[in-house]
Motif scaffolding. Structure first.
Motif, PDB file in Angstrom:
ATOM      1  N   LYS A 112       0.826  -1.198   0.000  1.00  0.00           N
ATOM      2  CA  LYS A 112       0.000   0.000   0.000  1.00  0.00           C
ATOM      3  C   LYS A 112       0.867   1.258   0.000  1.00  0.00           C
ATOM      4  O   LYS A 112       1.609   1.526   0.936  1.00  0.00           O
ATOM      5  CB  LYS A 112      -0.916   0.006   1.219  1.00  0.00           C
ATOM      6  N   THR A 113       0.751   2.027  -1.072  1.00  0.00           N
ATOM      7  CA  THR A 113       1.431   3.324  -1.190  1.00  0.00           C
ATOM      8  C   THR A 113       0.481   4.275  -1.905  1.00  0.00           C
ATOM      9  O   THR A 113      -0.448   3.838  -2.593  1.00  0.00           O
ATOM     10  CB  THR A 113       2.738   3.211  -1.998  1.00  0.00           C
ATOM     11  N   PRO A 114       0.692   5.587  -1.770  1.00  0.00           N
ATOM     12  CA  PRO A 114      -0.176   6.542  -2.483  1.00  0.00           C
ATOM     13  C   PRO A 114      -0.084   6.331  -3.984  1.00  0.00           C
ATOM     14  O   PRO A 114       0.970   5.981  -4.516  1.00  0.00           O
ATOM     15  CB  PRO A 114       0.398   7.907  -2.081  1.00  0.00           C
ATOM     16  N   ASP A 115      -1.187   6.532  -4.687  1.00  0.00           N
ATOM     17  CA  ASP A 115      -1.221   6.415  -6.141  1.00  0.00           C
ATOM     18  C   ASP A 115      -2.010   7.588  -6.709  1.00  0.00           C
ATOM     19  O   ASP A 115      -3.218   7.684  -6.491  1.00  0.00           O
ATOM     20  CB  ASP A 115      -1.874   5.096  -6.545  1.00  0.00           C
ATOM     21  N   PRO A 116      -1.327   8.535  -7.395  1.00  0.00           N
ATOM     22  CA  PRO A 116       0.100   8.532  -7.748  1.00  0.00           C
ATOM     23  C   PRO A 116       0.980   8.797  -6.530  1.00  0.00           C
ATOM     24  O   PRO A 116       0.522   9.400  -5.562  1.00  0.00           O
ATOM     25  CB  PRO A 116       0.212   9.670  -8.763  1.00  0.00           C
ATOM     26  N   LEU A 117       2.233   8.335  -6.628  1.00  0.00           N
ATOM     27  CA  LEU A 117       3.155   8.471  -5.510  1.00  0.00           C
ATOM     28  C   LEU A 117       3.610   9.916  -5.372  1.00  0.00           C
ATOM     29  O   LEU A 117       4.171  10.491  -6.297  1.00  0.00           O
ATOM     30  CB  LEU A 117       4.376   7.574  -5.729  1.00  0.00           C
ATOM     31  N   MET A 118       3.360  10.487  -4.219  1.00  0.00           N
ATOM     32  CA  MET A 118       3.806  11.853  -3.927  1.00  0.00           C
ATOM     33  C   MET A 118       4.557  11.833  -2.601  1.00  0.00           C
ATOM     34  O   MET A 118       4.054  11.288  -1.605  1.00  0.00           O
ATOM     35  CB  MET A 118       2.622  12.809  -3.830  1.00  0.00           C
ATOM     36  N   VAL A 119       5.749  12.411  -2.586  1.00  0.00           N
ATOM     37  CA  VAL A 119       6.581  12.421  -1.377  1.00  0.00           C
ATOM     38  C   VAL A 119       6.342  13.723  -0.625  1.00  0.00           C
ATOM     39  O   VAL A 119       6.425  14.821  -1.204  1.00  0.00           O
ATOM     40  CB  VAL A 119       8.074  12.285  -1.735  1.00  0.00           C
ATOM     41  N   ALA A 120       6.024  13.611   0.645  1.00  0.00           N
ATOM     42  CA  ALA A 120       5.764  14.785   1.472  1.00  0.00           C
ATOM     43  C   ALA A 120       7.032  15.605   1.650  1.00  0.00           C
ATOM     44  O   ALA A 120       8.107  15.048   1.912  1.00  0.00           O
ATOM     45  CB  ALA A 120       5.224  14.365   2.836  1.00  0.00           C
ATOM     46  N   SER A 121       6.914  16.910   1.509  1.00  0.00           N
ATOM     47  CA  SER A 121       8.038  17.782   1.835  1.00  0.00           C
ATOM     48  C   SER A 121       8.228  17.778   3.350  1.00  0.00           C
ATOM     49  O   SER A 121       7.316  17.405   4.101  1.00  0.00           O
ATOM     50  CB  SER A 121       7.765  19.198   1.354  1.00  0.00           C
ATOM     51  N   PRO A 122       9.402  18.180   3.853  1.00  0.00           N
ATOM     52  CA  PRO A 122       9.602  18.218   5.304  1.00  0.00           C
ATOM     53  C   PRO A 122       8.553  19.048   6.036  1.00  0.00           C
ATOM     54  O   PRO A 122       8.088  18.663   7.110  1.00  0.00           O
ATOM     55  CB  PRO A 122      11.004  18.821   5.436  1.00  0.00           C
ATOM     56  N   SER A 123       8.150  20.171   5.451  1.00  0.00           N
ATOM     57  CA  SER A 123       7.155  21.011   6.132  1.00  0.00           C
ATOM     58  C   SER A 123       5.785  20.341   6.138  1.00  0.00           C
ATOM     59  O   SER A 123       5.046  20.422   7.128  1.00  0.00           O
ATOM     60  CB  SER A 123       7.079  22.388   5.473  1.00  0.00           C
ATOM     61  N   GLU A 124       5.424  19.665   5.039  1.00  0.00           N
ATOM     62  CA  GLU A 124       4.155  18.932   5.002  1.00  0.00           C
ATOM     63  C   GLU A 124       4.144  17.809   6.023  1.00  0.00           C
ATOM     64  O   GLU A 124       3.153  17.605   6.741  1.00  0.00           O
ATOM     65  CB  GLU A 124       3.923  18.354   3.605  1.00  0.00           C
ATOM     66  N   ALA A 125       5.249  17.069   6.106  1.00  0.00           N
ATOM     67  CA  ALA A 125       5.328  15.964   7.063  1.00  0.00           C
ATOM     68  C   ALA A 125       5.216  16.473   8.493  1.00  0.00           C
ATOM     69  O   ALA A 125       4.521  15.877   9.329  1.00  0.00           O
ATOM     70  CB  ALA A 125       6.642  15.201   6.866  1.00  0.00           C
ATOM     71  N   LEU A 473      10.671  15.084  -5.853  1.00  0.00           N
ATOM     72  CA  LEU A 473      11.485  16.280  -5.633  1.00  0.00           C
ATOM     73  C   LEU A 473      10.774  17.364  -4.833  1.00  0.00           C
ATOM     74  O   LEU A 473      11.148  18.534  -4.902  1.00  0.00           O
ATOM     75  CB  LEU A 473      11.960  16.863  -6.969  1.00  0.00           C
ATOM     76  N   THR A 474       9.751  16.998  -4.074  1.00  0.00           N
ATOM     77  CA  THR A 474       9.015  18.027  -3.331  1.00  0.00           C
ATOM     78  C   THR A 474       9.912  18.732  -2.324  1.00  0.00           C
ATOM     79  O   THR A 474       9.825  19.957  -2.134  1.00  0.00           O
ATOM     80  CB  THR A 474       7.816  17.411  -2.601  1.00  0.00           C
ATOM     81  N   ASP A 475      10.794  17.982  -1.661  1.00  0.00           N
ATOM     82  CA  ASP A 475      11.701  18.623  -0.701  1.00  0.00           C
ATOM     83  C   ASP A 475      12.714  19.500  -1.413  1.00  0.00           C
ATOM     84  O   ASP A 475      13.127  20.545  -0.899  1.00  0.00           O
ATOM     85  CB  ASP A 475      12.416  17.573   0.155  1.00  0.00           C
ATOM     86  N   GLU A 476      13.115  19.109  -2.625  1.00  0.00           N
ATOM     87  CA  GLU A 476      14.079  19.902  -3.385  1.00  0.00           C
ATOM     88  C   GLU A 476      13.438  21.197  -3.891  1.00  0.00           C
ATOM     89  O   GLU A 476      14.097  22.239  -3.967  1.00  0.00           O
ATOM     90  CB  GLU A 476      14.631  19.087  -4.560  1.00  0.00           C
TER      91      GLU A 476
END
Length: 586
Positions: A112-125, A473-476
């Protein structure tokens, strides 16, 4: 003409242990103390494996602790003419988990992973973690509440285990709520990528077979800092799939216990019967006196000796003042004396090391009042370390003259661009994007261009599209936005040119201010360590054996950054770590 790695290997031959590591042909743990030449050893070894042992289409993966470590390995390997991105992957453990495990295999394995895969930025996390805390506890989260939660999550990756069920009930509830809220938001965080990667490797033999087919050899640098999840991955790949593992690190320099790192993992790996353990004993950095003093901090640490028997000094100063007074004493007296006695030194050869950002701010304030220039590399530095800023720094170096000197190559820049553009398929679209980047670089070959103007040109030509099309690349993107914001009028980087940025603000004429953690892997002629009072270092809150041992290792890291001179400063009540060094000197 001999290949560069053959020539470089000749430099390893006089050192018995380095040569043994270079010649090893199976699973291997290289235990490498400060100044032992470990980066040269492993980069030459990587070059040899690629040339002599792995044929296309197979590749070699090199996993390391941070983006800064990734950049250093790439620079070293580039000098050995190893820059074939088709055959070599250098990445952090998070990036490896994303690109080599989660993206290709998670959906196939029905993990189980998000679909589409989106990586949380540090601030979002962090925002979602605070929301989870509020839902479970019923009040706002206190400051620094995540440290223990992150450590628990990393140290017990299997939530089906008895260890997880028997952990602190409130902490478990907050973490499970956080992961639930993340998933509901369609996000996964960086630790989550590693946890999914671990599940894929440990529970699915076909995933292990795919990794073995693609990466028959995996090199792991800074192993002592990478934690439980990676160690479990390594054991599964080595023991169940037959992947050859080359692990490099130093348990004595494991100083990230608060993130879940455990030095015992590297020691245990080195003791396995399937693994050859090699200790690099010669120290090419530190003078004899510094090596001898550092041994007093780790009575069970590995033995080491000076390569050339140079003399140095380690001096202790009880100033009767706390951090600001110690800084003034060091800047008024110690720094001028070091520069006078060593006329070949520049201020940039000296580093002030301390435990925390607050201490760095106090030192910087004193330096400002005295008109002393410095480069600050802790969280007070305006230039944050990330894959994006490292890549931008390389391009700035190229634009400010590197294109003429060859110090940074265009091929190296394009290779790192391609690694950021993971999802861009080869073909016409890739060629157009590549051409756009090359054009904007050639059009801006001038180190005197204002940094903001240069960044905006790059953004329009290449970076905006990158952020739109790369989910990892959300954190970038956040790092880029922060950097661009600092170039506005009256902000910290408003006056920066491309050339200054390319040097990351460093200069031979500026002293270095950095935390002990941030100094790891660096070296200086002279080191000044401040704030070494009893109850402060180790902290009065460090009461467990594990906490005290880590404080000793952190102190050890600081002392061994120096080539020639160490100055230890405290008020009037010295730390037991200073006492240990004082007694060793007697």
């Amino acid at each position: 003409m001999a290949k560069p790695y053959i020539t470089a290997a000749g430099d390893l031959r006089p050192n018995k242990e380095q040569w043994e590591a270079y010649e090893s042909s199976g699973n291997c743990v290289i235990l490498a103390g400060p100044g032992s030449g470990k980066t040269k050893t492993i980069t030459v070894k990587i070059a040899r494996i690629l040339e002599e042992e792995i044929g296309p289409p197979q590749r070699l993966a090199c996993i390391t602790y941070s983006n800064e470590c990734v950049g250093e390995l790439r620079r070293r390997l580039s000098k050995l003419e190893v820059d074939d991105s088709g055959r070599l992957l250098i990445s952090t453990v998070h990036s490896f988990a994303l690109t080599e495990l989660v993206l290709p295999f998670a959906q196939l394995a029905k993990v189980k992973t998000p679909d589409p895969l989106m990586v949380a930025s540090p601030s979002e996390a962090n925002k979602i973690f605070k929301e989870a805390y509020l839902k479970v506890i019923g009040r706002d989260a206190p400051r620094n509440f995540r440290t223990d939660l992150d450590r628990l999550r990393r140290q017990i990756p299997d939530k089906r285990s008895a260890d997880w069920r028997n952990s602190n009930e409130r902490q478990v509830a907050i973490i499970e709520m956080y992961e639930k809220l993340l998933m509901e938001s369609g996000l996964i965080d960086f630790d989550g990528l590693v946890l999914v990667g671990l599940e894929l490797v440990t529970r699915h033999a076909w995933v292990r077979s795919c990794i073995k087919a693609k990466y028959p050899v995996i090199v792991i640098d800074e192993y002592q800092d990478l934690g439980v999840a990676l160690n479990k991955m390594v054991l599964a790949l080595m023991l169940k799939a037959g992947v050859r593992i080359v692990a490099v690190g130093d348990p004595d320099q494991s100083v990230y216990g608060f993130t879940g790192a455990r030095p015992i993992l590297l020691k245990s790996l080195a003791k396995r019967k399937e693994v050859q353990a090699i200790q690099l004993r010669l120290n090419y950095r530190c003078a004899n006196e510094i090596i001898d003093a550092s041994k007093a901090l780790l009575p069970d640490g590995s033995d080491s000796e000076s390569f050339d028997g140079r003399s140095g000094s380690i001096l202790i100063h009880g100033t009767g003042d706390y951090i600001a007074g110690q800084a003034r004493y060091a800047l008024d007296k110690l720094v001028p004396e070091m520069l006078k006695v060593n006329p070949e030194w520049k201020p940039g050869d000296i580093a002030f090391l301390y435990r925390s950002y607050n201490e760095g701010s106090a030192i910087a304030e004193v330096a400002d009042s005295l008109g002393r220039e410095y480069f600050r590399a802790d969280n007070g530095s305006p230039i944050k370390r990330s894959r994006m800023t490292i890549w931008l720094t390389e391009m700035a170096q190229w634009c400010s003259g590197g294109w003429q000197t060859g110090e940074v190559s265009l091929s190296q820049i394009l290779k790192h661009w391609r690694q950021l553009r993971q999802s861009l398929p080869e073909g016409q679209k890739s060629l157009v994007a590549r051409a756009g980047l090359i054009k904007v670089l050639f059009d801006n070959r001038d180190g005197k261009i204002a940094l903001r103007v240069w960044l905006l040109e790059l953004y329009e030509a290449a970076i905006e599209e990158m952020f739109k099309e790369e989910p990892g690349l959300t954190d970038e993107e956040e790092a880029f936005d922060d950097l661009l914001n600092l170039t506005k009028a009256r902000k910290l980087l408003a006056d920066f040119t491309v050339e200054v940025f390319g040097n990351r603000g460093r200069s031979p004429d500026r002293m270095n201010l950095m935390t002990l953690h941030g100094s790891k892997g660096l070296e200086f002629q002279g080191v000044v360590m401040l704030g070494l009072e009893a109850g402060e270092f180790p902290s009065r809150y460090a009461v467990t054996t594990e906490d005290l041992e880590e404080a000793g290792r952190l102190f050890y890291v600081g002392v061994t950054r120096a080539k020639s001179a160490v100055h230890l400063l405290y008020n009037s009540n010295e730390s037991p770590l200073i006492t240990a060094i004082r007694e060793a000197a007697l």
